[in-house]
Scaffold this motif. Structure first.
Motif, PDB file in Angstrom:
ATOM      1  N   TYR A  57       0.848  -1.179   0.000  1.00  0.00           N
ATOM      2  CA  TYR A  57       0.000   0.000   0.000  1.00  0.00           C
ATOM      3  C   TYR A  57       0.897   1.247   0.000  1.00  0.00           C
ATOM      4  O   TYR A  57       1.727   1.426   0.897  1.00  0.00           O
ATOM      5  CB  TYR A  57      -0.915  -0.003   1.224  1.00  0.00           C
ATOM      6  CG  TYR A  57      -1.901  -1.155   1.208  1.00  0.00           C
ATOM      7  CD1 TYR A  57      -3.170  -1.008   0.647  1.00  0.00           C
ATOM      8  CD2 TYR A  57      -1.554  -2.413   1.714  1.00  0.00           C
ATOM      9  CE1 TYR A  57      -4.066  -2.062   0.597  1.00  0.00           C
ATOM     10  CE2 TYR A  57      -2.441  -3.478   1.674  1.00  0.00           C
ATOM     11  CZ  TYR A  57      -3.688  -3.302   1.107  1.00  0.00           C
ATOM     12  OH  TYR A  57      -4.568  -4.360   1.055  1.00  0.00           O
ATOM     13  N   TYR A 159      -3.199   4.541  -2.007  1.00  0.00           N
ATOM     14  CA  TYR A 159      -4.116   5.014  -0.966  1.00  0.00           C
ATOM     15  C   TYR A 159      -3.937   6.505  -0.743  1.00  0.00           C
ATOM     16  O   TYR A 159      -2.878   7.079  -1.031  1.00  0.00           O
ATOM     17  CB  TYR A 159      -3.929   4.226   0.332  1.00  0.00           C
ATOM     18  CG  TYR A 159      -2.729   4.600   1.186  1.00  0.00           C
ATOM     19  CD1 TYR A 159      -2.782   5.672   2.079  1.00  0.00           C
ATOM     20  CD2 TYR A 159      -1.540   3.864   1.131  1.00  0.00           C
ATOM     21  CE1 TYR A 159      -1.695   6.009   2.879  1.00  0.00           C
ATOM     22  CE2 TYR A 159      -0.452   4.184   1.930  1.00  0.00           C
ATOM     23  CZ  TYR A 159      -0.526   5.267   2.799  1.00  0.00           C
ATOM     24  OH  TYR A 159       0.554   5.601   3.586  1.00  0.00           O
ATOM     25  N   ASP A 164      -7.454   4.262   6.144  1.00  0.00           N
ATOM     26  CA  ASP A 164      -8.032   3.315   5.189  1.00  0.00           C
ATOM     27  C   ASP A 164      -7.023   2.231   4.825  1.00  0.00           C
ATOM     28  O   ASP A 164      -7.382   1.047   4.690  1.00  0.00           O
ATOM     29  CB  ASP A 164      -8.479   4.047   3.920  1.00  0.00           C
ATOM     30  CG  ASP A 164      -9.699   4.927   4.149  1.00  0.00           C
ATOM     31  OD1 ASP A 164     -10.395   4.721   5.171  1.00  0.00           O
ATOM     32  OD2 ASP A 164      -9.952   5.816   3.312  1.00  0.00           O
ATOM     33  N   ALA A 165      -5.756   2.612   4.651  1.00  0.00           N
ATOM     34  CA  ALA A 165      -4.725   1.633   4.308  1.00  0.00           C
ATOM     35  C   ALA A 165      -4.554   0.606   5.426  1.00  0.00           C
ATOM     36  O   ALA A 165      -4.429  -0.596   5.167  1.00  0.00           O
ATOM     37  CB  ALA A 165      -3.400   2.345   4.033  1.00  0.00           C
ATOM     38  N   GLU A 168      -7.516  -1.732   5.331  1.00  0.00           N
ATOM     39  CA  GLU A 168      -7.402  -2.681   4.227  1.00  0.00           C
ATOM     40  C   GLU A 168      -6.365  -3.764   4.538  1.00  0.00           C
ATOM     41  O   GLU A 168      -6.569  -4.939   4.234  1.00  0.00           O
ATOM     42  CB  GLU A 168      -7.038  -1.948   2.938  1.00  0.00           C
ATOM     43  CG  GLU A 168      -8.177  -1.164   2.334  1.00  0.00           C
ATOM     44  CD  GLU A 168      -9.322  -2.078   1.921  1.00  0.00           C
ATOM     45  OE1 GLU A 168      -9.110  -2.952   1.062  1.00  0.00           O
ATOM     46  OE2 GLU A 168     -10.425  -1.926   2.475  1.00  0.00           O
TER      47      GLU A 168
END
Length: 242
Positions: A57, A159, A164-165, A168
Protein backbone atom coordinates in the motif's frame (compact mmCIF):
# COMPACT_ATOMS: atom_id res chain seq x y z
CA UNK A 1 -3.82 -39.09 18.42
CA UNK A 2 -1.64 -38.76 21.53
CA UNK A 3 -2.34 -35.05 22.17
CA UNK A 4 1.13 -33.83 21.29
CA UNK A 5 1.50 -30.07 21.65
CA UNK A 6 1.84 -28.30 18.36
CA UNK A 7 1.91 -24.98 16.57
CA UNK A 8 0.15 -24.21 13.31
CA UNK A 9 1.83 -21.81 10.90
CA UNK A 10 -0.69 -21.50 8.09
CA UNK A 11 0.81 -18.93 5.76
CA UNK A 12 -0.06 -15.33 5.18
CA UNK A 13 -0.92 -12.52 2.83
CA UNK A 14 1.47 -9.98 4.31
CA UNK A 15 0.76 -6.29 3.76
CA UNK A 16 3.34 -3.53 3.64
CA UNK A 17 2.35 0.10 4.21
CA UNK A 18 4.55 2.87 2.86
CA UNK A 19 4.25 6.25 4.59
CA UNK A 20 4.51 9.50 2.59
CA UNK A 21 7.87 10.42 4.11
CA UNK A 22 9.67 7.26 2.94
CA UNK A 23 12.19 9.04 0.72
CA UNK A 24 12.45 12.28 2.73
CA UNK A 25 16.07 13.42 2.87
CA UNK A 26 17.28 10.29 1.10
CA UNK A 27 20.06 10.52 -1.49
CA UNK A 28 19.60 8.77 -4.85
CA UNK A 29 21.76 5.92 -3.58
CA UNK A 30 19.70 5.59 -0.41
CA UNK A 31 16.47 5.62 -2.43
CA UNK A 32 17.83 2.76 -4.51
CA UNK A 33 18.71 0.81 -1.35
CA UNK A 34 15.18 1.31 0.01
CA UNK A 35 13.66 0.11 -3.25
CA UNK A 36 15.92 -2.95 -3.27
CA UNK A 37 14.94 -3.84 0.30
CA UNK A 38 11.26 -3.47 -0.61
CA UNK A 39 11.76 -5.63 -3.68
CA UNK A 40 13.49 -8.47 -1.87
CA UNK A 41 10.88 -8.39 0.88
CA UNK A 42 8.41 -9.47 -1.78
CA UNK A 43 10.49 -11.52 -4.21
CA UNK A 44 12.93 -13.51 -2.11
CA UNK A 45 12.76 -17.16 -3.22
CA UNK A 46 10.67 -15.89 -6.15
CA UNK A 47 7.91 -14.92 -3.71
CA UNK A 48 7.59 -18.47 -2.38
CA UNK A 49 7.92 -17.58 1.29
CA UNK A 50 5.14 -17.64 3.88
CA UNK A 51 6.17 -14.27 5.33
CA UNK A 52 6.99 -12.52 2.05
CA UNK A 53 5.52 -9.11 1.30
CA UNK A 54 2.48 -9.94 -0.82
CA UNK A 55 0.61 -6.62 -1.17
CA UNK A 56 1.99 -3.11 -0.92
CA UNK A 57 0.00 0.00 0.00
CA UNK A 58 1.60 3.25 -1.22
CA UNK A 59 0.35 6.83 -0.68
CA UNK A 60 -0.75 8.93 -3.62
CA UNK A 61 2.04 11.48 -3.03
CA UNK A 62 4.87 9.07 -3.86
CA UNK A 63 3.00 6.29 -5.64
CA UNK A 64 4.54 6.82 -9.08
CA UNK A 65 8.01 7.26 -7.62
CA UNK A 66 7.83 4.01 -5.66
CA UNK A 67 6.51 2.15 -8.70
CA UNK A 68 9.33 3.45 -10.90
CA UNK A 69 11.93 2.55 -8.29
CA UNK A 70 10.63 -1.01 -7.97
CA UNK A 71 10.53 -1.47 -11.75
CA UNK A 72 14.17 -0.38 -12.00
CA UNK A 73 15.14 -3.02 -9.45
CA UNK A 74 13.03 -5.73 -11.08
CA UNK A 75 14.53 -5.10 -14.50
CA UNK A 76 18.00 -5.74 -13.13
CA UNK A 77 17.36 -9.00 -11.27
CA UNK A 78 17.97 -11.97 -13.59
CA UNK A 79 15.72 -15.02 -13.47
CA UNK A 80 16.68 -18.44 -14.79
CA UNK A 81 18.22 -21.82 -14.07
CA UNK A 82 19.89 -21.94 -10.68
CA UNK A 83 22.96 -23.69 -12.12
CA UNK A 84 23.79 -20.42 -13.86
CA UNK A 85 25.47 -18.31 -11.20
CA UNK A 86 24.20 -14.94 -12.38
CA UNK A 87 20.52 -15.86 -11.85
CA UNK A 88 19.02 -14.55 -8.62
CA UNK A 89 15.42 -15.73 -9.10
CA UNK A 90 14.26 -19.19 -10.10
CA UNK A 91 11.12 -21.07 -11.09
CA UNK A 92 7.96 -21.75 -9.18
CA UNK A 93 7.98 -25.09 -7.42
CA UNK A 94 5.29 -26.76 -9.53
CA UNK A 95 2.91 -26.15 -12.40
CA UNK A 96 -0.11 -25.81 -10.16
CA UNK A 97 1.48 -22.82 -8.44
CA UNK A 98 2.48 -21.35 -11.80
CA UNK A 99 -1.16 -21.58 -12.88
CA UNK A 100 -2.33 -19.87 -9.68
CA UNK A 101 -0.03 -16.89 -10.20
CA UNK A 102 -0.93 -16.76 -13.88
CA UNK A 103 -4.65 -16.76 -13.06
CA UNK A 104 -4.33 -13.98 -10.50
CA UNK A 105 -2.33 -11.73 -12.82
CA UNK A 106 -4.70 -12.35 -15.74
CA UNK A 107 -7.62 -11.49 -13.45
CA UNK A 108 -5.87 -8.24 -12.49
CA UNK A 109 -5.36 -7.37 -16.16
CA UNK A 110 -9.01 -8.05 -16.92
CA UNK A 111 -10.05 -5.75 -14.08
CA UNK A 112 -8.13 -2.83 -15.61
CA UNK A 113 -4.94 -2.94 -13.51
CA UNK A 114 -1.65 -1.83 -15.08
CA UNK A 115 1.18 -4.33 -15.45
CA UNK A 116 4.39 -2.35 -14.95
CA UNK A 117 6.67 -5.26 -15.78
CA UNK A 118 6.32 -9.00 -16.33
CA UNK A 119 2.91 -10.60 -16.60
CA UNK A 120 3.80 -12.24 -19.91
CA UNK A 121 4.86 -15.83 -19.16
CA UNK A 122 5.91 -18.29 -21.84
CA UNK A 123 3.46 -21.01 -20.91
CA UNK A 124 5.03 -23.53 -23.30
CA UNK A 125 8.61 -23.12 -22.11
CA UNK A 126 10.20 -25.84 -19.96
CA UNK A 127 10.20 -25.21 -16.23
CA UNK A 128 7.76 -23.11 -14.25
CA UNK A 129 9.33 -19.70 -14.77
CA UNK A 130 6.87 -16.88 -14.18
CA UNK A 131 8.45 -13.46 -14.87
CA UNK A 132 8.90 -10.91 -12.10
CA UNK A 133 5.64 -8.96 -12.17
CA UNK A 134 4.60 -5.63 -10.66
CA UNK A 135 0.93 -4.64 -10.92
CA UNK A 136 -0.20 -1.05 -10.30
CA UNK A 137 -3.56 0.77 -10.24
CA UNK A 138 -5.21 -2.34 -8.87
CA UNK A 139 -8.41 -2.41 -6.87
CA UNK A 140 -8.20 -3.61 -3.28
CA UNK A 141 -10.82 -6.26 -3.97
CA UNK A 142 -8.90 -7.86 -6.84
CA UNK A 143 -8.00 -11.52 -6.33
CA UNK A 144 -4.28 -10.73 -6.59
CA UNK A 145 -4.70 -8.59 -3.46
CA UNK A 146 -7.10 -10.71 -1.44
CA UNK A 147 -5.57 -14.12 -2.19
CA UNK A 148 -2.06 -15.27 -1.32
CA UNK A 149 -0.24 -15.54 -4.65
CA UNK A 150 2.92 -17.24 -3.30
CA UNK A 151 4.86 -16.24 -6.37
CA UNK A 152 6.61 -13.37 -8.19
CA UNK A 153 3.68 -10.98 -8.64
CA UNK A 154 3.27 -7.97 -6.36
CA UNK A 155 0.15 -5.77 -6.36
CA UNK A 156 0.81 -2.12 -5.51
CA UNK A 157 -2.32 -0.46 -4.14
CA UNK A 158 -2.69 3.33 -4.08
CA UNK A 159 -4.12 5.01 -0.97
CA UNK A 160 -4.94 8.56 0.11
CA UNK A 161 -5.91 8.01 3.75
CA UNK A 162 -3.63 6.14 6.15
CA UNK A 163 -6.49 4.88 8.28
CA UNK A 164 -8.03 3.32 5.19
CA UNK A 165 -4.72 1.63 4.31
CA UNK A 166 -4.45 0.14 7.80
CA UNK A 167 -8.05 -1.07 7.61
CA UNK A 168 -7.40 -2.68 4.23
CA UNK A 169 -4.24 -4.35 5.51
CA UNK A 170 -6.20 -5.77 8.45
CA UNK A 171 -9.17 -6.87 6.35
CA UNK A 172 -7.42 -10.11 5.38
CA UNK A 173 -8.11 -13.29 7.30
CA UNK A 174 -4.34 -13.82 7.34
CA UNK A 175 -2.17 -12.28 10.04
CA UNK A 176 1.33 -13.66 9.73
CA UNK A 177 3.51 -10.63 9.02
CA UNK A 178 3.39 -7.03 7.94
CA UNK A 179 5.69 -4.07 7.48
CA UNK A 180 5.77 -0.28 7.67
CA UNK A 181 8.15 1.82 5.56
CA UNK A 182 9.01 5.32 6.74
CA UNK A 183 11.86 7.75 7.41
CA UNK A 184 10.33 8.40 10.84
CA UNK A 185 10.81 5.47 13.26
CA UNK A 186 8.26 6.83 15.74
CA UNK A 187 5.54 7.21 13.12
CA UNK A 188 6.37 3.77 11.74
CA UNK A 189 6.02 2.12 15.16
CA UNK A 190 2.65 3.81 15.72
CA UNK A 191 1.34 2.33 12.49
CA UNK A 192 3.02 -1.03 13.15
CA UNK A 193 1.16 -1.34 16.46
CA UNK A 194 -2.14 -1.10 14.57
CA UNK A 195 -1.44 -4.00 12.19
CA UNK A 196 -3.00 -7.35 13.04
CA UNK A 197 0.02 -9.55 12.46
CA UNK A 198 2.30 -11.74 14.51
CA UNK A 199 5.39 -9.86 13.31
CA UNK A 200 5.63 -6.35 11.90
CA UNK A 201 8.93 -5.17 10.45
CA UNK A 202 9.96 -1.55 10.00
CA UNK A 203 11.83 -0.74 6.77
CA UNK A 204 12.31 -4.44 6.18
CA UNK A 205 10.16 -7.49 5.58
CA UNK A 206 10.50 -11.19 6.25
CA UNK A 207 13.71 -11.12 8.26
CA UNK A 208 13.19 -14.15 10.53
CA UNK A 209 15.72 -14.80 13.30
CA UNK A 210 15.69 -18.10 15.23
CA UNK A 211 16.30 -16.15 18.46
CA UNK A 212 13.09 -14.16 18.03
CA UNK A 213 9.58 -15.66 18.37
CA UNK A 214 7.67 -16.01 15.11
CA UNK A 215 4.04 -16.91 14.58
CA UNK A 216 0.75 -15.72 13.19
CA UNK A 217 -2.65 -14.55 14.36
CA UNK A 218 -6.15 -14.91 12.89
CA UNK A 219 -6.14 -17.36 9.98
CA UNK A 220 -2.36 -17.63 9.96
CA UNK A 221 -2.38 -20.12 12.82
CA UNK A 222 -1.49 -20.18 16.47
CA UNK A 223 1.51 -20.90 18.62
CA UNK A 224 5.07 -19.75 18.11
CA UNK A 225 8.30 -20.94 16.58
CA UNK A 226 11.81 -19.88 17.60
CA UNK A 227 13.10 -18.19 20.73
CA UNK A 228 12.35 -19.26 24.29
CA UNK A 229 8.65 -18.71 23.65
CA UNK A 230 8.80 -21.13 20.71
CA UNK A 231 10.32 -23.84 22.88
CA UNK A 232 7.68 -23.26 25.54
CA UNK A 233 4.95 -23.59 22.90
CA UNK A 234 5.73 -27.29 22.45
CA UNK A 235 6.65 -28.06 26.05
CA UNK A 236 4.84 -28.27 29.38
CA UNK A 237 6.25 -27.47 32.81
CA UNK A 238 6.35 -30.22 35.41
CA UNK A 239 5.27 -29.05 38.82
CA UNK A 240 6.63 -30.90 41.84
CA UNK A 241 4.70 -29.75 44.86
CA UNK A 242 5.80 -30.81 48.29
Amino acid sequence: GNLKRLTLELGGNDAGIVLPDLFDGASPERRREIAETLFWGAFINTGQTCAALKRLYVPEEIYDEVCRALVRVAENVPMGMGLEEENLLGPLQNRTQFDIVDRLVEDAKASGATVLCGGNPDRDAPGNFYPTTLVADIDGDAALVTEEQFGPALPIIRYTDLDDAVAEANRSEAGLGGSVWSADPVAAREVAARLEAGTVWINNHGAVDPRIPFGGVKGSGYGLEFGVEGLKAVAVPQVING
